[in-house]
Write a protein that holds these residues in place. Structure first.
Motif, mmCIF file in Angstrom:
data_model
loop_
_atom_site.group_PDB
_atom_site.id
_atom_site.type_symbol
_atom_site.label_atom_id
_atom_site.label_comp_id
_atom_site.label_asym_id
_atom_site.label_seq_id
_atom_site.Cartn_x
_atom_site.Cartn_y
_atom_site.Cartn_z
ATOM 1 N N THR A 118 0.823 -1.211 0.000
ATOM 2 C CA THR A 118 0.000 0.000 0.000
ATOM 3 C C THR A 118 0.851 1.253 0.000
ATOM 4 N N ASP A 147 2.014 7.144 -7.358
ATOM 5 C CA ASP A 147 1.712 7.401 -5.951
ATOM 6 C C ASP A 147 0.521 8.334 -5.772
ATOM 7 N N ARG A 148 0.177 8.995 -6.853
ATOM 8 C CA ARG A 148 -0.998 9.859 -6.732
ATOM 9 C C ARG A 148 -2.284 9.097 -6.967
ATOM 10 N N SER A 149 -2.193 8.058 -7.806
ATOM 11 C CA SER A 149 -3.451 7.419 -8.179
ATOM 12 C C SER A 149 -3.672 6.057 -7.551
ATOM 13 N N GLU A 200 -3.677 3.318 -4.645
ATOM 14 C CA GLU A 200 -3.690 3.226 -3.183
ATOM 15 C C GLU A 200 -3.150 1.893 -2.711
ATOM 16 N N HIS A 227 -5.590 -1.010 -6.894
ATOM 17 C CA HIS A 227 -6.758 -0.309 -6.360
ATOM 18 C C HIS A 227 -6.452 1.173 -6.422
ATOM 19 N N CYS A 228 -7.159 1.860 -7.286
ATOM 20 C CA CYS A 228 -6.856 3.278 -7.494
ATOM 21 C C CYS A 228 -7.925 4.156 -6.866
ATOM 22 N N LYS A 229 -7.663 5.452 -6.953
ATOM 23 C CA LYS A 229 -8.616 6.410 -6.400
ATOM 24 C C LYS A 229 -9.966 6.296 -7.088
ATOM 25 N N HIS A 230 -10.962 6.774 -6.386
ATOM 26 C CA HIS A 230 -12.327 6.811 -6.914
ATOM 27 C C HIS A 230 -12.864 5.420 -7.196
#
Lengths: 283, 392
Positions: B21, B104-106, B108, B126-129
Motif C-alpha cells: 500500500t 503514488d498519486r493514483s 492506493e 486499487h486506485c482512487k475513486h
C-alpha cells in the motif's frame, strides 16, 4: 611542442564551453589552431562538408588565466591539432562547476589533449576528473589549408534580422524546400525566398542596416551601385539551419556578406569570440 | 450486510497473496524497473521471509535480486513449503506499473495473488475513486534462480550515498558499457574501459578520482582493480537515488563478482556483477596509480610536465604525424572460473565475463531463511520434500 592552459573563472569556463558546444554542432571534426594569443577552430571547405568552411577565433586572454605555448619551432610558434569538438564538449560538460580546469597537450598511446577538472567534493580533497581526448597533430606542410580566410569581394553586406526570427523563418521554410535564396541590398532590405512547384514563399525584412566597411563609410563594392539593387545567393537550406540552430553564444553583432550567386558569408561577433561561416552557392 | 464480493480472509486455495500500500507501491514498481535493466524475465518467488524478485542477463554475468520482507506488505501470504517459483516477461509486469510518476498519486493499493485454480498471476491496482485495474499475467513455472555470493567474505567494502555514485557516473557517457574501478588505501579511481581490439587510440578516456573521505565506509583490504559492466548497474543507482538509501559495494580480486546492495528494514536489493578476470591496467592511461608508493602524485596537482611532454617530430615527416602506437597489451587471460553454466555466446560485451556460479548444492535447512548468507539453492528440486510442513 608544449601547451598548457588553465581556466579558473566560472564565467569564462561557461563561455568557453558554449563556444565549444557551438562548434561541435557545426562539425564533427575540425582543426584547433593554437597561437600565443589566440585559439581558432577551423574547418576548411571540403567537398565532404558540402563546401562549408568555418573560422572561429577566440582571444586567449579573455578565457584563460594561464596560457603557455611552445609551437613546432621558434619561427612557427603554433600548434595545429585535428580534434573532434564533440569530445571537448563532453569533457567540459560535467566540469561546469569546477574550481579549475586545466588543458594540456600530452602523449598517452597517441597525442592527446588532456583536460583535468578539479571538482567540489564532500571532503577536503577535491574530486579530479581527467579526460584524454585523442588528437592528430597537423604537420607544418599542411598548415596553409588552415589560414584565416580572406574576406571575399562581396557585393552587399547587411546586418541580419534578430536571430530568433531568422531561425524560425528558416525552420519553417526547410519543411517546404531544400534550397533557399537569400537576397539583400544596400538599403537594409533582405528577402528570404523559396520557390517550389507547389509553393513560393518570401519573407521580407526592412531597415536592417548595412555595416560600414570602407574608410568613407561605404562598402567596398562599387560606389555607384544602386542601393535598391538586390544581390542574391542560393544555398542549401539545411546548412543555414544547422548554423543557426547550433548557436549557443548570443552575438553582439550578426551580419552577412553576399557574393552574388557564389557565397554566403555569415559573421557573428561577440566581445571575445568571432565566428565566420561560409556557405557556397548551390550549383 | 451482503456485499457483492466475498472477502477471503483465509483462503486455502491462494498460493500467494501480497498487498502493498501507499508509497510501497511505487517502491515495488521501481524495483521491477531496476530489474528490467538486467534481464528480460522477472523471476518471482514468494518465500517465508519475503517476496524475492530476481533477474539475470542472458550471459549470466549480471544478477539482481530484491527481497521484500513480509513487513513491506500490508498483507503477506506465501506458501510455507516454498513450492512456488515462476518467471514471466518483465515487460508485461512493467506494463502494469507504467507511468511511475503518477503511481503514488493514483494507486492506493497493489495486490499480487495467485489462486491455485487459475493459471494466471493476478495483479490488481486499487486506485482512487474506486477504480480497479486488474491484470492477469501468464507465467511459467521454473527452477529457482540464485547466484552464489558472499558479501561478508569480500576483502573490500565501500559504502556511499547514492548521490556520490550518481554524480560519479555522470562523467561517463550513457552508452558506456564497461568501467574499471581501482582502489588504493585512500583513493578510488573510476575509468572507462576500452577493449583491446577496438581502435583504442581514438577513444576518449575519462578518469575520475575520489578520495576515500567521500565514502561513508571505506575498507580496502588490498589495492585492487576490477572491471565490470556499468550499464547493468544504472538500474540500481536509479533505485537507490529515489529511495535515498546508501549503496554498499563488496568486491575482491578481479574475476570475483562485485556486489552492490541497498538495504533498509523491509527490503534488501543485491546486484551481483561478474568482473573481468586477471585485469591488466589499461595501457591507454599512463599509470596514475603506483601500487608500491603510498600516494601517487596527481599529474595536474604537481604540474610536473616532463613525462607528459609530447615528443613531436618537426615538419620533415612524410605523412600525417601519427605517434607510433604502443606495443600491444599482453592479452588478459580470461579464464572462465568455476562456472557451472557456460556463458552463452550472445552479446559480445558480456561473453568474456565469467559466468556467475549458479549453485546446485543442496541447501541445509538452517541456511534457507537467510538469503544473505551463502545460499546455495537447488536448481531442480526433488518431487518429495522431506521438510514439508503443515500449511495453516
Amino acid at each position: 611542442m608544449k601547451f598548457r592552459a588553465k581556466i579558473i573563472d566560472v564565467g569564462c569556463l561557461n563561455h568557453f564551453t558554449r563556444v565549444v558546444n557551438t562548434v561541435s554542432r557545426l562539425t564533427k571534426a575540425c582543426v584547433l589552431r593554437l597561437t600565443c594569443d589566440h585559439l581558432y577552430f577551423v574547418l576548411s571547405g571540403r567537398v565532404a562538408s558540402g563546401g562549408v568552411s568555418m573560422w572561429c577565433e577566440l582571444s586567449q586572454g579573455n578565457f584563460f588565466d594561464e596560457f603557455q605555448l611552445e609551437g613546432v619551432s621558434a619561427d612557427a610558434n603554433e600548434i595545429l591539432l585535428e580534434v573532434a569538438p564533440e569530445n571537448l564538449s563532453r569533457a567540459l560538460k560535467t566540469a561546469q562547476n569546477a574550481k579549475s580546469v586545466k588543458i594540456k597537450l600530452t602523449k598517452k598511446s597517441s597525442a592527446c589533449l588532456t583536460l583535468a577538472a578539479e571538482l567540489p567534493s564532500l571532503s577536503s580533497v577535491s574530486r579530479v576528473v581527467t579526460h584524454d581526448i585523442p588528437v592528430d597533430v597537423i604537420p607544418r606542410r599542411l598548415w596553409h589549408d588552415f589560414r584565416e580566410p580572406q574576406m571575399p569581394d562581396f557585393d552587399v553586406s547587411i546586418y541580419l534580422p534578430p536571430l530568433k526570427t531568422l531561425k524560425s523563418v528558416v525552420d519553417r521554410m526547410k519543411n517546404l524546400s531544400n534550397s533557399l535564396v537569400l537576397e539583400a541590398n544596400l538599403n537594409g532590405e533582405m528577402n528570404l525566398k523559396i520557390d517550389t512547384d507547389l509553393v513560393s514563399v518570401t519573407t521580407h525584412f526592412k531597415d536592417l542596416g548595412n555595416p560600414p566597411w570602407g574608410d568613407d563609410g561605404s562598402q567596398s563594392s562599387s560606389p555607384h551601385r544602386d542601393p535598391e539593387l538586390m544581390t542574391e545567393v542560393c544555398v542549401d537550406i539545411r546548412k543555414l539551419q544547422q548554423f543557426l540552430t547550433g548557436q549557443q553564444v548570443h552575438p553582439s553583432r550578426a551580419m552577412c556578406n553576399i557574393v552574388d550567386r557564389r557565397i554566403l558569408h555569415l559573421i557573428f561577433l561577440h566581445e571575445d569570440v568571432s565566428l565566420q561561416y561560409f556557405i557556397p552557392a548551390l550549383a | 450486510m451482503q456485499t457483492l464480493f466475498r472477502n477471503n480472509i483465509v483462503d486455502k486455495q491462494n498460493i500467494m497473496d501480497c498487498v502493498a500500500t501507499g508509497g510501497n507501491v511505487k517502491v515495488l514498481a521501481k524495483a521491477i524497473h531496476s530489474l528490467s535493466r538486467i534481464g528480460e524475465e522477472l523471476y518471482m518467488e514468494p518465500m517465508e521471509d519475503g517476496l524475492a524478485l530476481r533477474s539475470v542477463n542472458s550471459s549470466r554475468s549480471a544478477f539482481a535480486c530484491f527481497l521484500l520482507s513480509p513487513l513491506f506488505f500490508q498483507r503477506y501470504q506465501a506458501p510455507s513449503d516454498q513450492s512456488f517459483r515462476c518467471k514471466m516477461p518483465i515487460k508485461s509486469v512493467q506494463a502494469v506499473f507504467k507511468s511511475l510518476t503518477s503511481l503514488d498519486r493514483s494507486v492506493e493499493k497493489c495486490r499480487i495473488q495467485l489462486n491455485s485454480e487459475k493459471s494466471r498471476l493476478t495483479i490488481t491496482l486499487h486506485c482512487k475513486h474506486g477504480l480497479l485495474k486488474t491484470h492477469n499475467l501468464s507465467y511459467q513455472d521454473c527452477e529457482g534462480l540464485q547466484a552464489v555470493f558472499d558479501k561478508e567474505s569480500c576483502a573490500n567494502v565501500l559504502q556511499a550515498q547514492p548521490r556520490l555514485m550518481v554524480d560519479t557516473v555522470l562523467h561517463f557517457p550513457p552508452s558506456l558499457e564497461e568501467v574499471n574501478l581501482s582502489v588504493s588505501s585512500d583513493r578510488v579511481w573510476l575509468r572507462n574501459h576500452v577493449e583491446d581490439d577496438t581502435d583504442s587510440s581514438r577513444a576518449m578516456m575519462t578518469e575520475l578520482c575520489l578520495s576515500s573521505e567521500e565514502f561513508d565506509h571505506f575498507a580496502v583490504g588490498s589495492q585492487t582493480s576490477i572491471t565490470f559492466c556499468l550499464k547493468e548497474l544504472r538500474g540500481l543507482l536509479a533505485f537507490a537515488e529515489s529511495s535515498g538509501l546508501p549503496i554498499s559495494m563488496y568486491f575482491d580480486e578481479p574475476g570475483s563478482p562485485v556486489i552492490l546492495s541497498v538495504t533498509d528494514s523491509v527490503l534488501e536489493a543485491n546486484f551481483v556483477l561478474a568482473t573481468l578476470s586477471e585485469d591488466s591496467h589499461p595501457k591507454n592511461h599512463v599509470n596514475t596509480k603506483r601500487p608500491d608508493t603510498e600516494q601517487p602524485p596527481d599529474d595536474f596537482m604537481s604540474d610536473d610536465m616532463d613525462s607528459f611532454l609530447i615528443a613531436m617530430e618537426t615538419s620533415e615527416l612524410p605523412g600525417p604525424s601519427h605517434v607510433p602506437t604502443s606495443p600491444p597489451r599482453p592479452t588478459s587471460n580470461r579464464k572462465h572460473s568455476f562456472s557451472e553454466e557456460e556463458a552463452l555466446a550472445e552479446g559480445p560485451p558480456n561473453k568474456k565475463f565469467c559466468s556467475l556460479f549458479f549453485g546446485s548444492v543442496l541447501p541445509t535447512p538452517s541456511q534457507l531463511p537467510n538469503q544473505t548468507m551463502q545460499s546455495q539453492e537447488v536448481l531442480a528440486s526433488d518431487s518429495e520434500d522431506e521438510n514439508q510442513t503443515e500449511t495453516s
